[in-house]
Design a protein around this motif. Structure first.
Motif, PDB file in Angstrom:
ATOM      1  N   ASN A 142       0.933  -1.409   0.205  1.00  0.00           N
ATOM      2  CA  ASN A 142       0.180   0.078   0.074  1.00  0.00           C
ATOM      3  C   ASN A 142       0.974   1.173   0.038  1.00  0.00           C
ATOM      4  O   ASN A 142       1.397   1.458   0.966  1.00  0.00           O
ATOM      5  N   ARG A 143       1.005   1.856  -1.277  1.00  0.00           N
ATOM      6  CA  ARG A 143       1.984   3.059  -1.303  1.00  0.00           C
ATOM      7  C   ARG A 143       1.656   3.860  -0.291  1.00  0.00           C
ATOM      8  O   ARG A 143       2.788   4.648   0.174  1.00  0.00           O
ATOM      9  N   LYS A 144       0.470   4.309   0.228  1.00  0.00           N
ATOM     10  CA  LYS A 144       0.397   5.331   1.367  1.00  0.00           C
ATOM     11  C   LYS A 144       1.209   4.749   2.533  1.00  0.00           C
ATOM     12  O   LYS A 144       1.377   5.769   3.313  1.00  0.00           O
ATOM     13  N   LYS A 145       1.355   3.760   2.791  1.00  0.00           N
ATOM     14  CA  LYS A 145       1.923   3.176   4.088  1.00  0.00           C
ATOM     15  C   LYS A 145       3.351   3.104   4.114  1.00  0.00           C
ATOM     16  O   LYS A 145       4.105   2.795   4.954  1.00  0.00           O
ATOM     17  N   ILE A 146       4.002   3.340   2.753  1.00  0.00           N
ATOM     18  CA  ILE A 146       5.460   3.253   2.701  1.00  0.00           C
ATOM     19  C   ILE A 146       6.151   4.412   3.158  1.00  0.00           C
ATOM     20  O   ILE A 146       5.777   5.535   2.884  1.00  0.00           O
ATOM     21  N   PRO A 147       7.113   4.410   4.140  1.00  0.00           N
ATOM     22  CA  PRO A 147       7.675   5.440   4.713  1.00  0.00           C
ATOM     23  C   PRO A 147       8.330   6.119   3.657  1.00  0.00           C
ATOM     24  O   PRO A 147       9.120   5.666   2.737  1.00  0.00           O
ATOM     25  N   VAL A 148       8.358   7.554   3.787  1.00  0.00           N
ATOM     26  CA  VAL A 148       9.244   8.444   2.706  1.00  0.00           C
ATOM     27  C   VAL A 148      10.278   9.368   3.603  1.00  0.00           C
ATOM     28  O   VAL A 148       9.805   9.861   4.567  1.00  0.00           O
ATOM     29  N   ILE A 149      11.345   9.251   3.366  1.00  0.00           N
ATOM     30  CA  ILE A 149      12.585  10.163   3.995  1.00  0.00           C
ATOM     31  C   ILE A 149      12.981  11.013   2.839  1.00  0.00           C
ATOM     32  O   ILE A 149      13.194  10.614   1.576  1.00  0.00           O
ATOM     33  N   GLU A 150      13.241  12.319   3.352  1.00  0.00           N
ATOM     34  CA  GLU A 150      13.628  13.335   2.283  1.00  0.00           C
ATOM     35  C   GLU A 150      15.297  13.728   2.692  1.00  0.00           C
ATOM     36  O   GLU A 150      15.527  13.815   3.859  1.00  0.00           O
ATOM     37  N   THR A 151      16.157  13.937   1.620  1.00  0.00           N
ATOM     38  CA  THR A 151      17.520  14.171   2.084  1.00  0.00           C
ATOM     39  C   THR A 151      17.852  14.974   0.875  1.00  0.00           C
ATOM     40  O   THR A 151      17.186  15.105  -0.280  1.00  0.00           O
ATOM     41  N   GLU A 152      18.904  15.828   1.134  1.00  0.00           N
ATOM     42  CA  GLU A 152      19.343  16.635  -0.063  1.00  0.00           C
ATOM     43  C   GLU A 152      20.314  15.652  -1.081  1.00  0.00           C
ATOM     44  O   GLU A 152      19.738  15.593  -2.256  1.00  0.00           O
ATOM     45  N   ILE A 153      21.082  14.960  -0.376  1.00  0.00           N
ATOM     46  CA  ILE A 153      21.896  14.099  -1.574  1.00  0.00           C
ATOM     47  C   ILE A 153      21.829  12.610  -1.059  1.00  0.00           C
ATOM     48  O   ILE A 153      22.220  12.457   0.112  1.00  0.00           O
ATOM     49  N   ALA A 154      21.171  11.814  -1.926  1.00  0.00           N
ATOM     50  CA  ALA A 154      21.300  10.428  -1.595  1.00  0.00           C
ATOM     51  C   ALA A 154      22.486   9.802  -2.186  1.00  0.00           C
ATOM     52  O   ALA A 154      22.657  10.021  -3.602  1.00  0.00           O
TER      53      ALA A 154
ATOM     54  N   ILE B 106      15.549  -0.846   0.883  1.00  0.00           N
ATOM     55  CA  ILE B 106      14.937  -1.811   1.867  1.00  0.00           C
ATOM     56  C   ILE B 106      15.616  -1.327   3.018  1.00  0.00           C
ATOM     57  O   ILE B 106      16.954  -1.885   3.514  1.00  0.00           O
ATOM     58  N   LYS B 107      14.839  -0.898   4.214  1.00  0.00           N
ATOM     59  CA  LYS B 107      15.313  -0.193   5.374  1.00  0.00           C
ATOM     60  C   LYS B 107      14.643  -1.083   6.399  1.00  0.00           C
ATOM     61  O   LYS B 107      13.408  -1.016   6.674  1.00  0.00           O
ATOM     62  N   ASP B 108      15.295  -1.684   7.317  1.00  0.00           N
ATOM     63  CA  ASP B 108      14.928  -2.550   8.225  1.00  0.00           C
ATOM     64  C   ASP B 108      13.761  -3.435   7.597  1.00  0.00           C
ATOM     65  O   ASP B 108      12.539  -3.510   8.164  1.00  0.00           O
ATOM     66  N   ARG B 109      14.049  -4.000   6.576  1.00  0.00           N
ATOM     67  CA  ARG B 109      13.244  -5.170   6.019  1.00  0.00           C
ATOM     68  C   ARG B 109      11.908  -4.437   5.325  1.00  0.00           C
ATOM     69  O   ARG B 109      11.059  -5.341   5.164  1.00  0.00           O
ATOM     70  N   ARG B 110      11.849  -3.156   5.258  1.00  0.00           N
ATOM     71  CA  ARG B 110      10.693  -2.597   4.901  1.00  0.00           C
ATOM     72  C   ARG B 110      11.187  -1.830   3.531  1.00  0.00           C
ATOM     73  O   ARG B 110      12.055  -0.948   3.688  1.00  0.00           O
ATOM     74  N   LEU B 111      10.009  -1.738   2.646  1.00  0.00           N
ATOM     75  CA  LEU B 111      10.354  -0.810   1.416  1.00  0.00           C
ATOM     76  C   LEU B 111      10.081   0.693   1.934  1.00  0.00           C
ATOM     77  O   LEU B 111       9.191   0.792   2.584  1.00  0.00           O
ATOM     78  N   THR B 112      11.195   1.537   1.601  1.00  0.00           N
ATOM     79  CA  THR B 112      11.151   2.816   2.219  1.00  0.00           C
ATOM     80  C   THR B 112      11.584   3.740   0.856  1.00  0.00           C
ATOM     81  O   THR B 112      12.460   3.161   0.083  1.00  0.00           O
ATOM     82  N   ILE B 113      10.777   4.761   0.560  1.00  0.00           N
ATOM     83  CA  ILE B 113      11.055   5.761  -0.363  1.00  0.00           C
ATOM     84  C   ILE B 113      12.056   6.916   0.211  1.00  0.00           C
ATOM     85  O   ILE B 113      11.788   7.593   0.943  1.00  0.00           O
ATOM     86  N   ILE B 114      13.116   7.380  -0.613  1.00  0.00           N
ATOM     87  CA  ILE B 114      14.007   8.337  -0.375  1.00  0.00           C
ATOM     88  C   ILE B 114      13.722   9.096  -1.561  1.00  0.00           C
ATOM     89  O   ILE B 114      14.100   8.902  -2.597  1.00  0.00           O
ATOM     90  N   LYS B 115      13.572  10.381  -1.061  1.00  0.00           N
ATOM     91  CA  LYS B 115      13.383  11.553  -1.906  1.00  0.00           C
ATOM     92  C   LYS B 115      14.506  12.492  -1.769  1.00  0.00           C
ATOM     93  O   LYS B 115      14.732  13.070  -0.815  1.00  0.00           O
ATOM     94  N   ALA B 116      15.358  12.579  -2.729  1.00  0.00           N
ATOM     95  CA  ALA B 116      16.548  13.340  -2.878  1.00  0.00           C
ATOM     96  C   ALA B 116      16.520  14.508  -3.899  1.00  0.00           C
ATOM     97  O   ALA B 116      15.807  14.181  -4.889  1.00  0.00           O
ATOM     98  N   GLU B 117      17.534  15.312  -3.641  1.00  0.00           N
ATOM     99  CA  GLU B 117      17.608  16.623  -4.514  1.00  0.00           C
ATOM    100  C   GLU B 117      18.717  16.178  -5.438  1.00  0.00           C
ATOM    101  O   GLU B 117      18.390  16.469  -6.737  1.00  0.00           O
ATOM    102  N   LYS B 118      19.512  15.370  -5.104  1.00  0.00           N
ATOM    103  CA  LYS B 118      20.597  14.899  -5.963  1.00  0.00           C
ATOM    104  C   LYS B 118      20.971  13.468  -5.602  1.00  0.00           C
ATOM    105  O   LYS B 118      20.957  12.981  -4.602  1.00  0.00           O
ATOM    106  N   VAL B 119      21.154  12.588  -6.512  1.00  0.00           N
ATOM    107  CA  VAL B 119      21.669  11.123  -6.390  1.00  0.00           C
ATOM    108  C   VAL B 119      22.977  10.812  -7.016  1.00  0.00           C
ATOM    109  O   VAL B 119      23.484  11.195  -8.118  1.00  0.00           O
ATOM    110  N   ILE B 120      24.007  10.288  -6.042  1.00  0.00           N
ATOM    111  CA  ILE B 120      25.339  10.103  -6.453  1.00  0.00           C
ATOM    112  C   ILE B 120      25.353   8.405  -6.270  1.00  0.00           C
ATOM    113  O   ILE B 120      25.294   7.984  -5.354  1.00  0.00           O
ATOM    114  N   VAL B 121      25.477   7.872  -7.460  1.00  0.00           N
ATOM    115  CA  VAL B 121      25.507   6.360  -7.713  1.00  0.00           C
ATOM    116  C   VAL B 121      27.040   5.774  -7.585  1.00  0.00           C
ATOM    117  O   VAL B 121      27.693   6.205  -8.667  1.00  0.00           O
TER     118      VAL B 121
END
Lengths: 160, 474
Positions: free
Chosen positions: B110-122, B211-226
């Protein structure tokens, strides 16, 4: 040039060791690093400015045997373990050779060891005189071995 | 099989624990992965293949190859090279795909239940490139989150016992293990590093699925460095899947991270820097190295590394390759053969060597899935390791705000990976916080430093690759 690209070891013709006169004066560093690789800790670590790189860190190290006093700081600083100390003035009949040695157990003074050449062949017997292993050397001790004078430019490792 | 004394490393083992594998009690130490503990107990076969039921052991030991998957506490397909052993854990070897249990998909996704974390750079990956990116971006005030799928931070640095090349600026003469620690120690409060947290997906507008603590989590970032690194190449020869055929990195993980001997006697394939360095490290750990084989007519490693090995009496055989491995359920030996000028086997030159382990060091391949998900323009540049994202000098890919650094960008030394990470971090923070003289100066310094590292004859391949990359940018 020898076939070091094919077999992995250098021969005397690849390196330019000090002349006999310098060798007999006392300890000196011999650098066996013939490729242009990006690396300069040897020249960086030398307090006497004896080791220089011409223009960039990709140059081969150039050693001024007149300035080098064989202190051995560069030996433990060389990431390629490619610097050795040669002291032909050690005694009438013997030379003292310092080899970087990153293995356990470390030999003890007085221990007899089999001397190995650059290609790992047994070429004589020597006696460990001392092991220098300070904190600054960061786990690259130098083992000093006495051996026949004529072996000093041949021996680069040993087996216990 | 455990190493007690080592000339460079000290192994501080955790509390002794016990778990069960296929009904047998296994002794382990806290902090050790399941695969490592099993190896120490002499268990090399972890699963059996899907179709033929052939025995499988691990190959990469860093979570990239999937050949170590077992069932753990009822959960199938667990990469045992990345999961730590726990008291009373139940581990079962797996045949084929493994059976999934019942999952209530509606509840979990359920997408509404997925935790979302914001950061500047992921930042994806806490190896030399990822940590350097975090170090420099955070220094100029950016909030960074670093996601690392392994349980330890430092990437491949944590197994490099040798001193690095380069100059002071590249941490020359410092051992890889200590460089990793320096990077970690340098991080400030702007950086949060999450271990055991794999990034499994990329969504538009710089959203990462982790996958954070065995749960799907969404990270919203302004920049992504892979900075996902690379995986080791396989070599094709009969029986290359026998347990006991390992990648060079896996051998290093076992011996230099877990303090467990990979075997008693080893055949090394590949005389590039990695092959020769790892062969030397094997000697330091007390393993007998039978020989190093190199199919090319010349040794690719630095002469100083090759000489270190040769004076110990270890042969490096150029124009030689492995014809086949043999053994009953595990490696018991290999047939080696000489090659002619046209890379053909010379009949009659075959000979058998008795070894219990075969180590492959035949190149690396950039790990690029995230770039493909992000829609980055890709290019195939063999000099840089194969398929890679196209990027500029500032390490930004074709997708605005998505960066690449380290081996994922080109297969090179860790020294260059650190500089690339630093560049990506600096460019990202500059775009977030605005241009400053200090950052511009830093960026120029990093560029000069990279150029310097690549200037010599050993940098030629990389320079050719960089030139092709520049073409691809146009």
């Amino acid at each position: 040039m020898s076939d070091y690209l094919k077999n992995g070891y250098l021969t005397l013709e690849d390196i330019s060791p000090p002349d006999m006169e310098r060798l007999e004066k006392g300890p000196v560093a011999v650098i066996e690093c013939v490729q242009e690789i990006p690396c300069n800790p040897c020249s960086d670590s030398c307090h006497r400015g004896a080791i220089t790189m011409k223009t960039s860190i990709n140059d081969r190290p150039d050693i001024d045997y007149k300035l080098c006093n064989g202190c051995g700081i560069c030996v433990a600083n060389c990431p390629g373990l490619a610097i050795f100390l040669i002291d032909q003035s050690y005694s009438e009949t013997e030379a003292l050779v310092g080899l970087p040695y990153e293995f356990l157990p470390l030999p003890e003074a007085g221990e007899k060891v089999m001397l190995l050449s650059r290609q790992g062949e047994v070429c004589g017997e020597g006696v460990v005189q001392k092991v220098r292993n300070t904190r600054a050397m960061d786990r690259t001790p130098i083992v000093f071995i006495s051996m026949r004078k004529d072996l000093a430019m041949t021996v680069r490792f040993f087996r216990r | 099989m455990r190493i007690d004394e080592h000339p460079i490393l000290k192994f501080e083992r955790g509390k002794q624990i016990q778990f069960v594998c296929d009904g047998k009690p296994i002794e382990a130490f806290e902090g050790e992965t399941i695969a490592a503990a099993l190896h120490a107990a002499g268990i090399k076969t972890l699963s059996h293949s899907v179709k033929e039921g052939r025995p499988r052991g691990f190959f990469c030991a860093i979570g990239k190859c999937s050949s170590c998957m077992m069932q753990v506490n009822g959960v199938p397909n667990v990469k045992t090279c990345m999961v730590l052993a726990e008291q009373d854990m139940e581990v079962t070897s797996q045949t084929g795909w493994g059976k999934l249990g019942q999952v209530d998909a509606r509840q979990d996704y359920n997408r509404k239940k997925i935790p979302v974390i914001e950061t500047e750079i992921a930042i994806v990956g806490a190896g030399p490139a990822g940590l350097s990116a975090a170090l420099y971006a955070s220094r100029f005030g950016a909030k960074c989150m670093v996601f690392e799928e392994n349980t330890q931070v430092g990437g491949q640095l944590i197994k490099q016992t040798h001193m690095f090349f380069g100059s002071k600026d590249h941490h020359a003469k410092v051992r890889g293990i200590d460089i990793g620690q320096k990077l970690i120690d340098g991080l400030n409060e702007n950086v949060q590093v999450l271990t055991g947290t794999p990034v499994v997906g990329y969504y538009p507008d710089k959203e990462l699925a982790v996958i954070k603590d065995r749960r799907l989590t969404i990270i919203k970032a302004e920049k992504v460095i892979v900075a996902t690194g690379a995986s080791e190449n396989m070599l094709s020869f009969p029986n290359n899947d026998l347990p006991g055929v390992y990648g060079a990195g896996a051998v290093q993980t076992l011996m230099n991270v877990s303090g467990i001997l990979p075997g008693k006697n080893m055949l090394m394939i590949g005389a590039g820097n990695i092959g020769v360095i790892v062969a030397y490290q094997l000697l330091q750990a007390g393993v007998k190295v039978e020989a190093v084989l190199e199919a090319l007519p010349t040794i690719g490693a630095y002469q100083v590394h090759a000489s270190k090995l040769r004076r110990c009496g270890i042969p490096i055989l150029t124009r030689h390759t492995i014809k086949r491995a043999f053994g009953d359920g595990k490696v018991e030996g290999a047939t080696i053969v000489e090659l002619d000028d046209n890379w053909q086997e010379i009949p009659g030159t075959e000979r058998d060597v008795q070894v219990d382990t075969i180590c492959l060091s035949v190149g690396l391949k950039p790990t690029t899935e995230i770039f493909e998900m992000a829609g980055c323009t890709m290019a195939v540049i063999p000099e840089l390791g194969g398929e890679i994202p196209v990027r500029g000098h500032n390490m930004m890919t074709s997708v605005d705000g998505v960066y690449v650094a380290g081996d994922a960008s080109s297969i090179e030394e860790a020294s260059s990976a650190m500089l690339e990470g630093r560049m990506a971090g600096l460019d990202a923070v500059e775009k977030l916080k605005g241009v400053s003289e200090e950052i511009s100066k830093e960026k120029q310094h990093v560029k000069d430093s990279l150029d310097e590292l690549r200037a010599g004859p050993f940098g030629e391949k990389i320079r050719q690759g960089e030139a092709k990359l520049e073409e691809a940018c146009k």
